[in-house]
Design an enzyme around this catalytic site. Sequence first.
Site, mmCIF file in Angstrom:
data_model
loop_
_atom_site.group_PDB
_atom_site.id
_atom_site.type_symbol
_atom_site.label_atom_id
_atom_site.label_comp_id
_atom_site.label_asym_id
_atom_site.label_seq_id
_atom_site.Cartn_x
_atom_site.Cartn_y
_atom_site.Cartn_z
ATOM 1 N N TYR A 166 4.984 8.641 -11.317
ATOM 2 C CA TYR A 166 4.005 7.954 -10.470
ATOM 3 C C TYR A 166 3.175 6.990 -11.325
ATOM 4 C CZ TYR A 166 -0.178 7.262 -7.585
ATOM 5 O OH TYR A 166 -1.235 6.700 -6.889
ATOM 6 N N ASN A 215 0.810 -1.224 0.000
ATOM 7 C CA ASN A 215 0.000 0.000 0.000
ATOM 8 C C ASN A 215 0.845 1.276 0.000
ATOM 9 O OD1 ASN A 215 -2.575 1.643 0.851
ATOM 10 N ND2 ASN A 215 -1.056 2.073 2.446
HETATM 11 N N1 LIG Z 1 -5.921 8.492 -1.592
HETATM 12 C C1 LIG Z 1 -6.521 8.219 -2.728
HETATM 13 O O1 LIG Z 1 -7.627 8.699 -3.029
HETATM 14 C C2 LIG Z 1 -5.859 7.254 -3.684
HETATM 15 C C3 LIG Z 1 -6.184 7.314 -5.040
HETATM 16 C C4 LIG Z 1 -5.584 6.415 -5.904
HETATM 17 C C5 LIG Z 1 -4.689 5.478 -5.422
HETATM 18 N N2 LIG Z 1 -4.379 5.457 -4.098
HETATM 19 C C6 LIG Z 1 -3.413 4.469 -3.628
HETATM 20 O O2 LIG Z 1 -3.889 3.922 -2.408
HETATM 21 C C7 LIG Z 1 -2.804 3.727 -1.498
HETATM 22 C C8 LIG Z 1 -3.056 4.477 -0.207
HETATM 23 O O3 LIG Z 1 -3.349 5.828 -0.493
HETATM 24 P P1 LIG Z 1 -3.027 6.979 0.567
HETATM 25 O O4 LIG Z 1 -3.532 8.241 -0.032
HETATM 26 O O5 LIG Z 1 -3.456 6.539 1.911
HETATM 27 O O6 LIG Z 1 -1.420 6.930 0.494
HETATM 28 P P2 LIG Z 1 -0.373 8.002 1.072
HETATM 29 O O7 LIG Z 1 -0.951 8.646 2.263
HETATM 30 O O8 LIG Z 1 0.093 8.876 -0.047
HETATM 31 O O9 LIG Z 1 0.851 7.058 1.450
HETATM 32 C C9 LIG Z 1 0.709 5.970 2.349
HETATM 33 C C10 LIG Z 1 1.963 5.804 3.139
HETATM 34 O O10 LIG Z 1 3.043 5.422 2.294
HETATM 35 C C11 LIG Z 1 4.205 5.612 3.062
HETATM 36 N N3 LIG Z 1 5.398 5.880 2.258
HETATM 37 C C12 LIG Z 1 5.633 6.901 1.397
HETATM 38 N N4 LIG Z 1 6.899 6.826 0.916
HETATM 39 C C13 LIG Z 1 7.470 5.733 1.516
HETATM 40 C C14 LIG Z 1 8.754 5.142 1.470
HETATM 41 N N5 LIG Z 1 9.743 5.630 0.715
HETATM 42 N N6 LIG Z 1 8.974 4.025 2.216
HETATM 43 C C15 LIG Z 1 8.019 3.524 2.988
HETATM 44 N N7 LIG Z 1 6.778 4.027 3.094
HETATM 45 C C16 LIG Z 1 6.515 5.129 2.366
HETATM 46 C C17 LIG Z 1 3.959 6.812 3.976
HETATM 47 O O11 LIG Z 1 4.364 6.399 5.276
HETATM 48 P P3 LIG Z 1 4.852 7.447 6.419
HETATM 49 O O12 LIG Z 1 3.697 8.395 6.586
HETATM 50 O O13 LIG Z 1 5.070 6.563 7.583
HETATM 51 O O14 LIG Z 1 6.090 8.101 5.925
HETATM 52 C C18 LIG Z 1 2.457 7.042 3.849
HETATM 53 O O15 LIG Z 1 1.812 7.209 5.082
HETATM 54 C C19 LIG Z 1 -1.540 4.180 -2.229
HETATM 55 O O16 LIG Z 1 -0.914 3.069 -2.821
HETATM 56 C C20 LIG Z 1 -2.066 5.113 -3.299
HETATM 57 O O17 LIG Z 1 -1.241 5.173 -4.446
HETATM 58 C C21 LIG Z 1 -4.938 6.321 -3.225
#
Ligand SMILES: NC(=O)c1ccc[n+]([C@@H]2O[C@H](COP(=O)([O-])OP(=O)(O)OC[C@H]3O[C@@H](n4cnc5c(N)ncnc54)[C@H](OP(=O)(O)O)[C@@H]3O)[C@@H](O)[C@H]2O)c1
Length: 249
Positions: free
Chosen positions: A159, A85
């Site tokens: 991305y 994730n």
């Molecule tokens: N939010 C949406 O509407 C949406 C839309 C399309 C796809 N997605 C996908 O759904 C998933 C979750 O979305 P989200 O918005 O909750 O994600 P997010 O907040 O952008 O990222 C989730 C976590 O990834 C961790 N991360 C970032 N860089 C990292 C690294 N180098 N090493 C280890 N961990 C790392 C961060 O951890 P730390 O905070 O601990 O640093 C962050 O809390 C993602 O895969 C995203 O691409 C989300």
Amino acid sequence: MHALVTGAGQRVGRAIAVDLARRGFDVAVHYRHSRTGADQTVAACHEAGGEAFAVAGDLSKAEDCRAVVDAVRARWDTLDLLVHNASTFEARPFEEIGLEHWEQMMSLHVRAPMLITQGLLPLLRAGGCTQGRAPGEGGVVVHIGDIGADRPLAGYTAYSVSKAALVMLMKCMAVELAPAVRSVGISPGQVMWPPDYDEAKRVRLAGRIPMGRVGSPEDIAKLVSFVAMEAPYLNGVILPVDGGLSARY
Ligand SMILES: NC(=O)c1ccc[n+]([C@@H]2O[C@H](COP(=O)([O-])OP(=O)(O)OC[C@H]3O[C@@H](n4cnc5c(N)ncnc54)[C@H](OP(=O)(O)O)[C@@H]3O)[C@@H](O)[C@H]2O)c1
């Protein structure tokens, strides 16, 4: 049942971890910087009835991927569910894409899922949490993608390309690791706003969604649990959760 969820210190990852705990999983809560958030996720998992522990690592670094694998192997002999994730949603105009940005995206979204799955494969082969399959018949890997993986968002080339590569990795695993280990993708549309989207942008984007609203982290969490526990013949596919957004012209 045991699950590792990467990037579970906040937002969607936390919702996935807590939902799994509610359904009887013990959860390894991976985080990078969100130490306090990870502790809160662990506490919420305990409250939901599961065991949980936090494990740190910058997954853009191969050695940290190995450390996360080692931490899980030190605790458990089996792994039933692995959820990739962790993500960074970062814009960069095409002309400004540097090597560092490109490698950050590819290492986090593609190399890390490959390395972590590889490292935990013996545990996944010994796991199993899906109805209709006996424990020990094999676990599940769920890859969280993005509908932007095949419909590019301008300004997000690295991305989008890395998420598209994750889809292919998901399919490669589905073909090579089955029948023991299933591999399934879930591609969210808009389920949680990036913090830097202003109100006007949010209203404009939400207006394009046929369902008339954005989704929620729980929409993703529920599908992760369904894929892991109730869908024994699901393998090698990517399921959009986007209120119909990717279906429209
Ligand atoms: N939010 C949406 O509407 C949406 C839309 C399309 C796809 N997605 C996908 O759904 C998933 C979750 O979305 P989200 O918005 O909750 O994600 P997010 O907040 O952008 O990222 C989730 C976590 O990834 C961790 N991360 C970032 N860089 C990292 C690294 N180098 N090493 C280890 N961990 C790392 C961060 O951890 P730390 O905070 O601990 O640093 C962050 O809390 C993602 O895969 C995203 O691409 C989300």
